[in-house]
Scaffold this motif. Structure first.
Motif, PDB file in Angstrom:
ATOM      1  N   LEU A  99       0.844  -1.181   0.133  1.00 33.96           N
ATOM      2  CA  LEU A  99      -0.120   0.022   0.029  1.00 33.96           C
ATOM      3  C   LEU A  99       0.744   1.136   0.068  1.00 33.96           C
ATOM      4  O   LEU A  99       0.417   2.275  -0.769  1.00 33.96           O
ATOM      5  CB  LEU A  99      -1.099   0.128   1.273  1.00 33.96           C
ATOM      6  CG  LEU A  99      -2.156  -0.868   1.102  1.00 33.96           C
ATOM      7  CD1 LEU A  99      -2.865  -1.180   2.624  1.00 33.96           C
ATOM      8  CD2 LEU A  99      -3.165  -0.567   0.026  1.00 33.96           C
ATOM      9  N   ARG A 100       2.010   1.215   0.521  1.00 31.61           N
ATOM     10  CA  ARG A 100       2.854   2.356   0.725  1.00 31.61           C
ATOM     11  C   ARG A 100       3.417   2.640  -0.651  1.00 31.61           C
ATOM     12  O   ARG A 100       3.340   3.750  -1.260  1.00 31.61           O
ATOM     13  CB  ARG A 100       4.013   1.976   1.761  1.00 31.61           C
ATOM     14  CG  ARG A 100       4.905   3.342   1.657  1.00 31.61           C
ATOM     15  CD  ARG A 100       6.311   2.845   2.348  1.00 31.61           C
ATOM     16  NE  ARG A 100       6.405   2.569   3.600  1.00 31.61           N
ATOM     17  CZ  ARG A 100       6.985   3.316   4.453  1.00 31.61           C
ATOM     18  NH1 ARG A 100       7.226   4.525   4.272  1.00 31.61           N
ATOM     19  NH2 ARG A 100       6.887   2.802   5.897  1.00 31.61           N
ATOM     20  N   ALA A 173      -5.342   7.430   7.765  1.00 29.92           N
ATOM     21  CA  ALA A 173      -3.930   8.005   7.529  1.00 29.92           C
ATOM     22  C   ALA A 173      -3.746   9.024   6.320  1.00 29.92           C
ATOM     23  O   ALA A 173      -3.338  10.015   6.565  1.00 29.92           O
ATOM     24  CB  ALA A 173      -2.736   7.184   7.814  1.00 29.92           C
ATOM     25  N   LEU A 174      -4.089   8.624   5.426  1.00 31.86           N
ATOM     26  CA  LEU A 174      -3.988   9.111   4.104  1.00 31.86           C
ATOM     27  C   LEU A 174      -4.855  10.724   4.094  1.00 31.86           C
ATOM     28  O   LEU A 174      -4.415  11.479   3.582  1.00 31.86           O
ATOM     29  CB  LEU A 174      -4.329   8.357   2.768  1.00 31.86           C
ATOM     30  CG  LEU A 174      -3.209   7.271   2.649  1.00 31.86           C
ATOM     31  CD1 LEU A 174      -3.805   6.232   1.465  1.00 31.86           C
ATOM     32  CD2 LEU A 174      -2.111   7.703   2.317  1.00 31.86           C
ATOM     33  N   HIS A 180      -3.199  17.736   6.656  1.00 27.95           N
ATOM     34  CA  HIS A 180      -2.148  18.294   7.465  1.00 27.95           C
ATOM     35  C   HIS A 180      -1.252  18.963   6.338  1.00 27.95           C
ATOM     36  O   HIS A 180      -0.878  20.160   6.591  1.00 27.95           O
ATOM     37  CB  HIS A 180      -1.215  17.071   7.891  1.00 27.95           C
ATOM     38  CG  HIS A 180       0.108  17.650   8.474  1.00 27.95           C
ATOM     39  ND1 HIS A 180       0.272  18.105   9.576  1.00 27.95           N
ATOM     40  CD2 HIS A 180       1.498  17.580   7.754  1.00 27.95           C
ATOM     41  CE1 HIS A 180       1.684  18.267  10.025  1.00 27.95           C
ATOM     42  NE2 HIS A 180       2.149  17.984   8.815  1.00 27.95           N
ATOM     43  N   TRP A 181      -1.062  18.425   5.234  1.00 23.35           N
ATOM     44  CA  TRP A 181      -0.207  19.345   4.027  1.00 23.35           C
ATOM     45  C   TRP A 181      -0.923  20.331   3.538  1.00 23.35           C
ATOM     46  O   TRP A 181      -0.168  21.613   3.499  1.00 23.35           O
ATOM     47  CB  TRP A 181      -0.408  18.246   2.929  1.00 23.35           C
ATOM     48  CG  TRP A 181       0.405  18.555   1.714  1.00 23.35           C
ATOM     49  CD1 TRP A 181       1.797  19.170   1.720  1.00 23.35           C
ATOM     50  CD2 TRP A 181       0.135  18.942   0.411  1.00 23.35           C
ATOM     51  NE1 TRP A 181       2.387  19.387   0.546  1.00 23.35           N
ATOM     52  CE2 TRP A 181       1.397  19.217  -0.371  1.00 23.35           C
ATOM     53  CE3 TRP A 181      -1.183  18.422  -0.431  1.00 23.35           C
ATOM     54  CZ2 TRP A 181       1.103  19.337  -1.996  1.00 23.35           C
ATOM     55  CZ3 TRP A 181      -1.211  18.710  -1.667  1.00 23.35           C
ATOM     56  CH2 TRP A 181       0.000  19.255  -2.427  1.00 23.35           C
ATOM     57  N   LEU A 193       5.514  13.018   3.589  1.00 26.36           N
ATOM     58  CA  LEU A 193       4.657  12.699   4.637  1.00 26.36           C
ATOM     59  C   LEU A 193       3.851  11.505   4.410  1.00 26.36           C
ATOM     60  O   LEU A 193       3.401  10.919   5.698  1.00 26.36           O
ATOM     61  CB  LEU A 193       3.486  13.967   4.212  1.00 26.36           C
ATOM     62  CG  LEU A 193       3.907  15.520   4.673  1.00 26.36           C
ATOM     63  CD1 LEU A 193       2.844  16.497   4.350  1.00 26.36           C
ATOM     64  CD2 LEU A 193       4.412  15.404   6.045  1.00 26.36           C
ATOM     65  N   ILE A 194       3.425  10.880   3.167  1.00 26.36           N
ATOM     66  CA  ILE A 194       2.999   9.353   3.223  1.00 26.36           C
ATOM     67  C   ILE A 194       3.925   8.648   3.852  1.00 26.36           C
ATOM     68  O   ILE A 194       3.502   7.794   4.550  1.00 26.36           O
ATOM     69  CB  ILE A 194       2.676   9.255   1.758  1.00 26.36           C
ATOM     70  CG1 ILE A 194       1.630  10.104   1.279  1.00 26.36           C
ATOM     71  CG2 ILE A 194       2.279   7.716   1.303  1.00 26.36           C
ATOM     72  CD1 ILE A 194       1.438   9.944  -0.432  1.00 26.36           C
ATOM     73  N   ASP A 195       5.147   8.558   3.515  1.00 25.07           N
ATOM     74  CA  ASP A 195       6.117   7.818   4.285  1.00 25.07           C
ATOM     75  C   ASP A 195       6.233   7.767   5.639  1.00 25.07           C
ATOM     76  O   ASP A 195       6.029   6.812   6.347  1.00 25.07           O
ATOM     77  CB  ASP A 195       7.516   8.150   3.775  1.00 25.07           C
ATOM     78  CG  ASP A 195       7.767   7.383   2.365  1.00 25.07           C
ATOM     79  OD1 ASP A 195       7.237   6.396   2.189  1.00 25.07           O
ATOM     80  OD2 ASP A 195       8.526   7.881   1.566  1.00 25.07           O
ATOM     81  N   ARG A 196       6.170   8.940   6.092  1.00 26.27           N
ATOM     82  CA  ARG A 196       5.938   9.353   7.679  1.00 26.27           C
ATOM     83  C   ARG A 196       4.593   8.367   8.489  1.00 26.27           C
ATOM     84  O   ARG A 196       4.633   7.890   9.291  1.00 26.27           O
ATOM     85  CB  ARG A 196       5.811  10.884   7.956  1.00 26.27           C
ATOM     86  CG  ARG A 196       7.249  11.110   7.974  1.00 26.27           C
ATOM     87  CD  ARG A 196       7.227  12.931   8.235  1.00 26.27           C
ATOM     88  NE  ARG A 196       6.536  13.100   9.505  1.00 26.27           N
ATOM     89  CZ  ARG A 196       6.272  14.282   9.932  1.00 26.27           C
ATOM     90  NH1 ARG A 196       6.529  15.417   9.136  1.00 26.27           N
ATOM     91  NH2 ARG A 196       5.721  14.590  11.126  1.00 26.27           N
ATOM     92  N   ALA A 197       3.392   8.780   7.360  1.00 25.23           N
ATOM     93  CA  ALA A 197       2.386   8.232   7.943  1.00 25.23           C
ATOM     94  C   ALA A 197       2.257   6.801   8.035  1.00 25.23           C
ATOM     95  O   ALA A 197       2.097   5.986   9.018  1.00 25.23           O
ATOM     96  CB  ALA A 197       1.034   8.497   7.019  1.00 25.23           C
ATOM     97  N   PHE A 198       3.156   6.143   6.757  1.00 26.41           N
ATOM     98  CA  PHE A 198       3.156   4.752   6.896  1.00 26.41           C
ATOM     99  C   PHE A 198       4.132   4.103   7.888  1.00 26.41           C
ATOM    100  O   PHE A 198       4.147   2.845   8.528  1.00 26.41           O
ATOM    101  CB  PHE A 198       3.424   4.271   5.509  1.00 26.41           C
ATOM    102  CG  PHE A 198       2.421   3.826   4.537  1.00 26.41           C
ATOM    103  CD1 PHE A 198       1.626   2.660   4.494  1.00 26.41           C
ATOM    104  CD2 PHE A 198       1.989   4.782   3.895  1.00 26.41           C
ATOM    105  CE1 PHE A 198       0.597   2.572   3.828  1.00 26.41           C
ATOM    106  CE2 PHE A 198       0.708   4.895   3.006  1.00 26.41           C
ATOM    107  CZ  PHE A 198       0.103   3.667   2.938  1.00 26.41           C
ATOM    108  N   ASP A 199       5.188   4.785   8.217  1.00 24.41           N
ATOM    109  CA  ASP A 199       6.103   4.431   9.249  1.00 24.41           C
ATOM    110  C   ASP A 199       5.458   4.414  10.645  1.00 24.41           C
ATOM    111  O   ASP A 199       5.326   3.444  11.658  1.00 24.41           O
ATOM    112  CB  ASP A 199       7.275   5.796   9.471  1.00 24.41           C
ATOM    113  CG  ASP A 199       8.254   5.270   8.194  1.00 24.41           C
ATOM    114  OD1 ASP A 199       8.149   4.247   7.550  1.00 24.41           O
ATOM    115  OD2 ASP A 199       9.056   6.437   8.039  1.00 24.41           O
TER     116      ASP A 199
END
Length: 210
Positions: A99-100, A173-174, A180-181, A193-199
């Motif tokens: 999904l990421r 999360a998305l 947020h953006w 930001l997407i990477d941070r959310a998936f982390d």
């Protein structure tokens, strides 16, 4: 996660469009671009379906046929269903990693092709309650489609609670990433930001560590 270039893209998941499909796509894009232009000039509430139709040089009924509600014009995109791209990911890949990769590529594609539309969409999502409400509905449908794909990939039932909760968490999360953006005037790197959310979803970022 490896090289993105070596993996299937959203475009690879779909066969080339025929003439009729290309005409439909052209009409949809014309309607969307007209809508965004008018909304930028007049505001969301002051922009009507009739005005959008006139600017796009189509009839109001055509606009409604392609987009049943005004909110749909600013929420839908033309870069292929994410569910199809997810289905094309390697079978043994962890669902969260799949999904990421899919969402990173989808967002990066929109930012490459129509960055201003992405920015306007995010602003409307953050500022217009009707758009945010419609996005919640759209995300519920997307979550259902993704749940089916994940169920097929993992051998679970589509209505499995863990599958539903997992998918809903990703979609939520998305949504928060997008808001947020927009609220931070789009100064951040959206893909980062997407990477941070998936982390965070994967437990790599702990709230207790903040």
């Amino acid at each position: 996660m490896g090289s993105m270039a070596a993996r299937p893209s959203l475009a690879d998941a779909h066969p080339p469009m025929g003439l009729r499909e290309r005409k439909k796509l052209k009409t949809r894009l014309a309607i969307r671009r007209a809508a965004y232009r008018l909304i930028a000039e007049r505001g969301y509430e002051a922009t009507t379906i009739e005005q959008i139709a006139e600017a796009a040089e189509v009839s109001p009924s055509t606009v409604v046929r392609y987009f049943p509600a005004k909110e749909d014009i600013v929420l839908t995109d033309e870069y292929g269903p994410v569910a199809d791209a997810l289905r094309a990911r390697p079978a043994g890949e962890e669902p969260l990693d799949s999904l990421r990769a899919v969402f990173r590529e989808a967002v990066a594609g929109v930012l490459r092709h129509e960055p201003e539309l992405m920015r306007q969409r995010a602003v409307l999502l953050a500022r217009v309650p009707a758009v945010r409400a419609r996005m919640t509905e759209a995300m519920a449908e997307s979550s259902r489609l993704l749940s089916q794909v994940l169920a097929d990939r993992t051998g679970r039932a589509a209505d499995d609670l863990e599958v539903r909760v997992f998918t809903a968490a990703v979609m939520g999360a998305l949504r928060e990433v997008t808001v947020h953006w927009a609220e931070r005037d789009q100064q951040d790197d959206l893909v980062a930001l997407i990477d941070r959310a998936f982390d965070t979803l994967g437990g790599r970022h702990s709230l207790q560590a903040l």
